[in-house]
Design an enzyme around this catalytic site. Structure first.
Site, mmCIF file in Angstrom:
data_model
loop_
_atom_site.group_PDB
_atom_site.id
_atom_site.type_symbol
_atom_site.label_atom_id
_atom_site.label_comp_id
_atom_site.label_asym_id
_atom_site.label_seq_id
_atom_site.Cartn_x
_atom_site.Cartn_y
_atom_site.Cartn_z
ATOM 1 N N GLU A 3 35.203 41.648 35.421
ATOM 2 C CA GLU A 3 35.772 40.479 36.080
ATOM 3 C C GLU A 3 34.673 39.932 36.990
ATOM 4 O O GLU A 3 34.475 40.397 38.106
ATOM 5 C CB GLU A 3 37.013 40.848 36.909
ATOM 6 C CG GLU A 3 37.716 39.607 37.442
ATOM 7 C CD GLU A 3 38.334 39.792 38.814
ATOM 8 O OE1 GLU A 3 39.066 38.888 39.244
ATOM 9 O OE2 GLU A 3 38.070 40.816 39.463
ATOM 10 N N ASP A 28 37.240 45.703 38.091
ATOM 11 C CA ASP A 28 37.712 44.675 39.009
ATOM 12 C C ASP A 28 36.622 44.267 40.000
ATOM 13 O O ASP A 28 35.799 45.094 40.415
ATOM 14 C CB ASP A 28 38.931 45.216 39.771
ATOM 15 C CG ASP A 28 39.456 44.239 40.802
ATOM 16 O OD1 ASP A 28 39.934 43.168 40.393
ATOM 17 O OD2 ASP A 28 39.362 44.544 42.000
#
Length: 645
Positions: A375, A322
């Site tokens: 990401e 993330d």
């Protein structure tokens, strides 16, 4: 030498820190710290108890407090190793599995803080905040999956990923609207994924987090699945069951930041241990979170150990990392003067770059049959290229540009799409610069953005036609696929983490038809090598028609390795039926219409080409053969060459 236990018995080095462990820890190269730090049940001098180890180099004293000593910090003090490691350790008799505990840490400024164990395998169920002594004990039955998962996770394999938030996928309204447990999920979720033909599931962070509303992105327990849904073994059962059904499991993992809760990592030993001391480096104003200090060797070892822990102990098949963008840029979310340039005067976080490269190297070295996903939303070069070639070393990268352009295009009224044609074709010009995943994730259906079906333009029928078209275009486009839960049946309300998905809408034909379309699209995708084998090569894609802005039609070929692995994809982005539409093809013969999103089966109008079309020797574009097609409104067609039978 190790210190003495509270029994006055020298601690054996077996299972404890050795000189080599200490050396690797200090160098930042110890990636199995979960085997050394934390709490573990052992028998010492025929006495059963628990060994505790914690890194707190700047503490004056460290004690273990818990129910077993009435939370009294004067009873069980730990010993500081004399090797400069900063590790405090000790044995406490008669403390066994399930015992709750914290570390009471006295800092040099005279303040005491009660901290959870950074290496705890299990925590109390929030809002309680203590760690638990635990042993992971699960008899795995996924040997068949583990034997072949390298093939399932290869870059030339099909990836159709279903993203899930465990707490809100399905709830039990009869019992206070509670979330399903891990065990209940193991009964429902694998079967559902098999029905819809998804290849993988991606769980939003399951690591323990104090605030449910953070969805797990404010992690405090980097080695523990949240206790909200059951003990660690039950999460293992869920993973095991998914594997037995042939479903790969990807975890969302958050090494970018952590919350400032008093029992967590922040100011752990009275100093800024895990984070930077300067708020211009150690605090993220957008999230009100602390940022890891990737320049500290022990912190890098902690994070890498967490990543490998999930692959090791929980048989996880991939990690989605993330907020990589926030890690890469020192000025992320900051104004001028609120950040500190790197040693070269630039905005790149050089320590984070080194950490990410080493992290990916370690993962692919030790678990070459898994994948990592970044990401990352900028044009940072070579995110999914090997570190030894100057890349960051990820296996795949989320294609945020594709997502943004595509959703903007589909929100436009079809009348105006001819003015936005470049948005739907632009992604191909950079599609092979990285190993991309095409994500329609939770981020697109929260914070007032509305549902995915709500983003589609025009009336209800056209909204569903648009969404079927979007999915067909997406599954035909180069790149792996990711779809957030509820989007497969057109949930109308924005995602709410406190509520279940609205499963009741499946009683309505348009919702049920959309779900059936996703099911068939996934089945077809998995069966056609042309749709996945060459996702990351220009050899796997060829435009047939991309410049028909006026009519808002595009067509292209997808190719696999074999000469016969070829598919034609034709998209009509307007609600107009286009009769006698000429589309070039690379060869003569019969072309089967193998998928049509406008089929009545899916809620469409039933316009099509009666199962297929014979290619004629008529040139169209660069092709010497062509098909005379009837293009349905707001629909995608897939054609496959073959005989006319």
């Amino acid at each position: 030498m190790p210190g003495l236990t509270n029994l006055g018995v020298p601690v054996p080095k077996s299972g404890m820190f050795t000189d080599l462990d200490v050396y690797l820890f200090k160098q930042g190269d110890h990636f199995r710290l979960y085997e050394k730090l934390g709490s573990r049940c052992i028998t010492l001098e025929d006495v059963k108890g628990t060994w505790f180890s914690v890194w707190a180099p700047n503490a004056v004293s460290v004690s273990v407090i818990g129910e077993f000593n009435y939370w009294d910090a004067t009873v069980h003090a730990l010993c500081l190793r004399d090797d400069g490691s900063g590790i405090w350790e000790g044995f406490i008799a008669d403390v066994t599995v399930g015992a709750t505990y914290k570390y009471s840490i006295l800092s040099r400024d005279g303040k005491t803080a009660d901290k959870g164990d950074p290496f705890a395998l299990y925590w109390e169920k929030p809002p309680l905040t203590a760690s638990r002594v635990w042993e992971l004990d699960h008899a795995w039955n996924d040997a068949d999956w583990m034997r072949v998962r390298g093939e399932k996770n290869r870059l030339n394999a099909p990836f159709s990923i279903y993203e899930v938030h465990l707490g809100s996928w399905r709830r039990v309204p009869e019992e206070g609207n509670r979330s399903l447990t891990y065990r209940e999920m193991a009964e429902w979720l694998p079967r559902y994924l098999v029905e819809l033909n998804f290849t993988h599931v991606e769980f939003m962070p399951v690591t323990e987090h104090p605030f449910y509303g953070s969805w797990g992105y404010e992690t405090i327990g980097y080695f523990a699945p949240t206790a909200r849904y059951g003990p660690p073994e039950d999460f293992m059962l869920l993973v095991d069951t998914l594997h037995q059904q042939g479903i790969g499991v990807i975890l969302d993992w958050v090494p970018a930041h952590f919350p400032a809760d008093a029992h967590g990592l922040g100011h752990f030993d009275g100093t800024f241990l895990y984070e930077h001391a300067d708020p211009r480096q150690g605090y993220q104003p957008d999230w009100h979170s602390s940022l890891f200090n990737y320049g500290r060797n022990e912190v890098r070892a902690f994070l890498t150990s967490s990543a490998l822990f999930w692959l090791d102990k929980y048989h996880i098949d991939g990690l989605r990392i993330d907020a990589v963008t926030s890690m890469l840029y020192l000025d992320y979310g900051r104004k001028e003067g609120e950040w500190i340039p790197n040693r070269n005067g630039g905005r790149e976080n050089l320590d984070a770059v080194t950490f990410l490269r080493n992290l990916n190297d370690a993962i692919y070295r030790d678990y070459p049959d898994t994948q990592t996903f970044a990401e990352e939303s900028t044009a940072w070069p070579m995110v999914s290229r090997p570190a030894n070639f100057g890349g960051l070393g990820f296996g795949l990268k989320w294609n945020m540009g594709w997502m943004h352009d595509t959703l903007e295009y589909f929100s436009e009224n079809p009348i105006n799409r001819k003015y936005h044609h470049t948005q739907i074709i632009f992604s191909i010009w950079y599609a092979f610069s990285e190993n991309f995943v095409l994500p329609l994730s939770h981020d697109e259906v929260v914070y007032g953005k509305g549902s995915l079906i709500g983003k589609m333009s025009c009336d209800e029928w056209q909204k569903f036609a648009n969404l079927r078209l979007l999915y067909g275009y997406m599954w035909g486009h180069p790149g792996k696929k990711l779809l957030f839960m509820g989007c497969e049946f057109g949930q109308k309300s924005e995602w709410q983490h406190e509520e279940s998905l609205d499963w009741s809408v499946l009683q309505y034909p348009l919702h049920a038809g959309l779900r059936r379309w996703v099911e068939d699209l996934n089945r077809f995708y998995r069966s056609e090598a042309a749709l996945y084998q060459q996702d990351f090569s220009r050899d796997g894609f060829q435009w047939i028609e991309c410049n028909s802005a006026e009519k808002s039609v595009v067509s292209f070929l997808r190719r696999g390795y074999g000469a016969g692995d070829v598919l034609l994809v034709v998209c009509n982005f307007t609600p107009v039926i286009r009769e006698n539409y000429l589309v070039g093809v690379p060869g003569g013969g019969y072309w089967h219409e193998v998928l049509n999103s406008d089929s009545e089966l899916y809620g469409g109008s039933g316009v099509g080409n009666l199962g297929g079309v014979e290619a004629g020797p008529v040139s169209a574009g660069e092709m010497y053969h062509s098909l005379m097609l009837r293009l349905p409104p707001l629909a995608v067609l897939f054609f496959k060459p073959g005989d006319g039978s």
